[in-house]
Design a protein around this motif. Structure first.
Motif, short mmCIF file in Angstrom:
data_model
loop_
_atom_site.label_atom_id
_atom_site.label_comp_id
_atom_site.label_asym_id
_atom_site.label_seq_id
_atom_site.Cartn_x
_atom_site.Cartn_y
_atom_site.Cartn_z
N GLN A 21 13.11 7.14 0.96
CA GLN A 21 14.27 6.35 1.34
C GLN A 21 13.95 4.88 1.07
OE1 GLN A 21 17.32 7.43 2.42
NE2 GLN A 21 16.50 9.40 1.79
N PRO A 22 14.94 4.06 0.81
CA PRO A 22 14.71 2.64 0.54
C PRO A 22 13.84 1.95 1.60
CG PRO A 22 16.97 3.19 0.06
CD PRO A 22 16.35 4.41 0.68
N GLU A 23 14.06 2.30 2.85
CA GLU A 23 13.28 1.66 3.92
C GLU A 23 11.80 1.97 3.79
OE1 GLU A 23 15.87 3.90 4.69
OE2 GLU A 23 17.35 2.29 4.69
N ALA A 24 11.46 3.19 3.40
CA ALA A 24 10.05 3.57 3.25
C ALA A 24 9.40 2.80 2.10
CB ALA A 24 9.93 5.07 3.01
N ILE A 25 10.11 2.66 1.01
CA ILE A 25 9.59 1.92 -0.15
C ILE A 25 9.41 0.45 0.21
CG2 ILE A 25 10.12 1.15 -2.50
CD1 ILE A 25 11.55 3.92 -2.84
N LEU A 26 10.40 -0.13 0.88
CA LEU A 26 10.32 -1.54 1.26
C LEU A 26 9.22 -1.79 2.28
CD1 LEU A 26 14.13 -2.41 1.36
CD2 LEU A 26 12.46 -2.94 -0.44
N THR A 27 8.99 -0.83 3.16
CA THR A 27 7.90 -0.96 4.13
C THR A 27 6.56 -1.05 3.42
OG1 THR A 27 9.14 0.20 5.85
CG2 THR A 27 6.74 0.17 6.07
N ILE A 32 1.79 -4.38 1.50
CA ILE A 32 0.86 -4.92 0.49
C ILE A 32 1.14 -6.38 0.18
CG2 ILE A 32 0.45 -2.66 -0.55
CD1 ILE A 32 2.22 -3.66 -2.92
N GLY A 33 2.12 -6.96 0.86
CA GLY A 33 2.43 -8.37 0.66
C GLY A 33 3.35 -8.67 -0.50
N TYR A 34 4.00 -7.66 -1.03
CA TYR A 34 4.95 -7.84 -2.13
C TYR A 34 6.34 -8.02 -1.53
CZ TYR A 34 7.65 -6.90 -6.38
OH TYR A 34 8.53 -6.98 -7.42
N THR A 35 6.71 -9.26 -1.33
CA THR A 35 7.99 -9.54 -0.66
C THR A 35 8.89 -10.48 -1.46
OG1 THR A 35 6.98 -11.37 0.55
CG2 THR A 35 6.98 -9.21 1.63
N ALA A 36 8.42 -10.96 -2.60
CA ALA A 36 9.16 -11.98 -3.34
C ALA A 36 9.81 -11.43 -4.60
CB ALA A 36 8.23 -13.14 -3.69
N ARG A 86 1.92 -2.67 -8.05
CA ARG A 86 0.49 -2.48 -8.29
C ARG A 86 0.02 -1.10 -7.85
NH1 ARG A 86 -0.19 -6.08 -11.97
NH2 ARG A 86 0.26 -8.18 -11.34
N LEU A 87 -1.18 -0.77 -8.25
CA LEU A 87 -1.78 0.52 -7.91
C LEU A 87 -1.84 0.72 -6.40
CD1 LEU A 87 -3.07 3.11 -8.94
CD2 LEU A 87 -5.26 1.90 -9.00
N ARG A 88 -2.14 -0.34 -5.65
CA ARG A 88 -2.20 -0.24 -4.18
C ARG A 88 -0.86 0.21 -3.61
NH1 ARG A 88 -4.44 1.52 -0.11
NH2 ARG A 88 -4.21 0.37 1.80
N PHE A 89 0.22 -0.24 -4.20
CA PHE A 89 1.56 0.17 -3.76
C PHE A 89 1.70 1.68 -3.88
CE2 PHE A 89 5.78 1.50 -5.09
CZ PHE A 89 6.54 1.10 -4.02
N PHE A 90 1.35 2.23 -5.04
CA PHE A 90 1.48 3.67 -5.25
C PHE A 90 0.51 4.46 -4.39
CE2 PHE A 90 3.52 2.03 -9.10
CZ PHE A 90 4.72 2.71 -9.02
N ALA A 91 -0.67 3.91 -4.15
CA ALA A 91 -1.64 4.58 -3.28
C ALA A 91 -1.09 4.70 -1.86
CB ALA A 91 -2.96 3.82 -3.27
N LEU A 92 -0.50 3.63 -1.34
CA LEU A 92 0.08 3.69 0.01
C LEU A 92 1.30 4.61 0.05
CD1 LEU A 92 -0.12 0.00 1.27
CD2 LEU A 92 -1.27 1.99 2.22
N LEU A 93 2.09 4.56 -0.99
CA LEU A 93 3.26 5.44 -1.05
C LEU A 93 2.83 6.90 -1.07
CD1 LEU A 93 6.31 4.96 -1.13
CD2 LEU A 93 6.19 5.12 -3.61
N LEU A 94 1.79 7.19 -1.81
CA LEU A 94 1.26 8.55 -1.88
C LEU A 94 0.75 9.01 -0.52
CD1 LEU A 94 0.63 10.97 -3.65
CD2 LEU A 94 -1.57 9.91 -4.18
N GLU A 95 0.13 8.12 0.25
CA GLU A 95 -0.35 8.47 1.58
C GLU A 95 0.79 8.94 2.48
OE1 GLU A 95 -2.60 5.34 3.35
OE2 GLU A 95 -4.05 5.32 1.72
N ARG A 96 1.98 8.45 2.26
CA ARG A 96 3.14 8.83 3.08
C ARG A 96 3.51 10.31 2.88
NH1 ARG A 96 1.77 4.41 4.58
NH2 ARG A 96 3.13 2.63 4.87
#
Length: 98
Positions: A21-27, A32-36, A86-96
């Protein structure tokens, strides 16, 4: 192979779609500090969904992504949007998904 692909597609459209869901991706972006990012067509949410569709469609070319979903953007813009995740983004998403 067919039963495996069917299982993957069923899981993607059911469980994974709920988790993405969009909220999960935005979280994850915020974690990871990607807000801009600018409010454009290729937000992180749209980019992730397009990336998964690209993978499910046998890893088609980036230029096939826009027409397949009816959005207007160039292949270069899509590649740039993907590179920002970044890779860290996908790693955290995968953990979900675990």
């Amino acid at each position: 192979m067919v039963s495996t692909m069917t299982t993957i597609l069923q899981r993607f459209t059911g469980e994974w779609a709920m988790l993405l869901q969009p909220e999960a991706i935005l979280t994850v972006c915020h974690e990871i500090g990607y807000t801009a990012w600018r409010d454009r067509v290729l937000t992180p949410v749209t980019t992730v969904h397009l990336f998964l569709l690209q993978i499910l469609h046998s890893n088609t070319a980036c230029s096939h992504s826009a027409p397949s979903v009816g959005l207007r953007f160039t292949a270069a813009a899509y590649c740039q949007a993907r590179a920002k995740l970044r890779l860290r983004f996908f790693a955290l998403l995968l953990e979900r998904f675990r």
